[in-house]
Design a protein around this motif. Structure first.
Motif, PDB file in Angstrom:
ATOM      1  N   ILE A   1      48.795  42.809  32.604  1.00  0.00           N
ATOM      2  CA  ILE A   1      48.347  41.811  31.951  1.00  0.00           C
ATOM      3  C   ILE A   1      48.622  40.396  32.510  1.00  0.00           C
ATOM      4  O   ILE A   1      49.624  40.350  32.933  1.00  0.00           O
ATOM      5  CB  ILE A   1      48.457  41.475  30.484  1.00  0.00           C
ATOM      6  CG1 ILE A   1      47.893  42.771  29.755  1.00  0.00           C
ATOM      7  CG2 ILE A   1      47.777  40.495  29.808  1.00  0.00           C
ATOM      8  CD1 ILE A   1      46.407  43.091  29.945  1.00  0.00           C
TER       9      ILE A   1
ATOM     10  N   ASP B   1      46.809  31.890  33.979  1.00  0.00           N
ATOM     11  CA  ASP B   1      45.375  31.772  34.862  1.00  0.00           C
ATOM     12  C   ASP B   1      45.860  32.183  36.017  1.00  0.00           C
ATOM     13  O   ASP B   1      46.379  31.408  36.862  1.00  0.00           O
ATOM     14  CB  ASP B   1      44.822  30.571  34.492  1.00  0.00           C
ATOM     15  CG  ASP B   1      43.615  30.398  35.349  1.00  0.00           C
ATOM     16  OD1 ASP B   1      43.048  31.421  35.877  1.00  0.00           O
ATOM     17  OD2 ASP B   1      43.042  29.405  35.381  1.00  0.00           O
TER      18      ASP B   1
ATOM     19  N   SER C   1      43.489  32.928  38.638  1.00  0.00           N
ATOM     20  CA  SER C   1      42.057  33.099  38.949  1.00  0.00           C
ATOM     21  C   SER C   1      42.007  32.543  40.629  1.00  0.00           C
ATOM     22  O   SER C   1      40.939  32.753  41.120  1.00  0.00           O
ATOM     23  CB  SER C   1      40.967  32.476  38.036  1.00  0.00           C
ATOM     24  OG  SER C   1      41.263  31.108  37.952  1.00  0.00           O
TER      25      SER C   1
ATOM     26  N   PRO D   1      42.252  37.309  37.851  1.00  0.00           N
ATOM     27  CA  PRO D   1      42.209  37.205  36.439  1.00  0.00           C
ATOM     28  C   PRO D   1      42.562  35.875  35.695  1.00  0.00           C
ATOM     29  O   PRO D   1      43.330  35.112  36.261  1.00  0.00           O
ATOM     30  CB  PRO D   1      43.081  38.384  36.067  1.00  0.00           C
ATOM     31  CG  PRO D   1      44.239  38.271  37.077  1.00  0.00           C
ATOM     32  CD  PRO D   1      43.309  37.855  38.368  1.00  0.00           C
TER      33      PRO D   1
ATOM     34  N   GLU E   1      43.768  38.417  30.810  1.00  0.00           N
ATOM     35  CA  GLU E   1      42.958  39.809  31.479  1.00  0.00           C
ATOM     36  C   GLU E   1      43.912  40.563  32.456  1.00  0.00           C
ATOM     37  O   GLU E   1      44.933  40.212  32.652  1.00  0.00           O
ATOM     38  CB  GLU E   1      41.961  38.874  32.475  1.00  0.00           C
ATOM     39  CG  GLU E   1      40.840  38.297  31.536  1.00  0.00           C
ATOM     40  CD  GLU E   1      39.754  37.537  32.452  1.00  0.00           C
ATOM     41  OE1 GLU E   1      38.756  37.001  31.936  1.00  0.00           O
ATOM     42  OE2 GLU E   1      40.026  37.638  33.735  1.00  0.00           O
TER      43      GLU E   1
END
Length: 125
Positions: free
Chosen positions: A14, A18, A20, A53, A57
């Motif tokens: 997990i 953040d 991303s 992710p 996420e």
């Protein structure tokens, strides 16, 4: 991220923050076993992030020692260079104060993607 022939097998953990904008970067694990961004060259890299992710996420990570991976380069590096993580997670030339995480098979310029054989972690000197 495109698959590299002979690419290591990613595992899923997990994202603890953040991530991303960090695809191809080194990541570490927090004390809950979640993938988070590197914060210092003395951090222990867990592996190379394969996706992008958001917090909470699934993060796909090829662990250090698990084969080939594309890596985001933080310097111009030639094939054969030993790499470690910068404080921000980019692959840079290995230094004695950081953990060596692999060797470049395909180098490139700062900001490009290279391909590295992720070796078992070599402790810093």
């Amino acid at each position: 991220m495109a698959v590299v022939p002979g690419m290591g097998t990613p595992i899923t953990v997990i994202a603890g923050a953040d991530l991303s904008a960090l695809q191809g970067y080194h990541v570490k694990l927090n004390n809950s076993g979640q993938a988070i961004a590197m914060a210092a060259i003395t951090d222990i890299p867990f592996g190379i992030l394969q996706n992008a992710p958001a917090s909470g996420e699934p993060a796909s990570v090829i662990p250090v020692g698990s084969g080939l991976s594309k890596v985001a380069l933080g310097a111009t590096l030639a094939p054969g260079a030993l790499i470690s993580s910068s404080a921000t997670g980019l692959a840079v030339a290995a230094v004695a104060t950081a953990y060596t995480t692999g060797q470049l098979i395909d180098g490139g310029a700062n900001g490009e993607m290279g391909v590295a054989n992720l070796a078992p972690q070599i402790p810093k000197a």
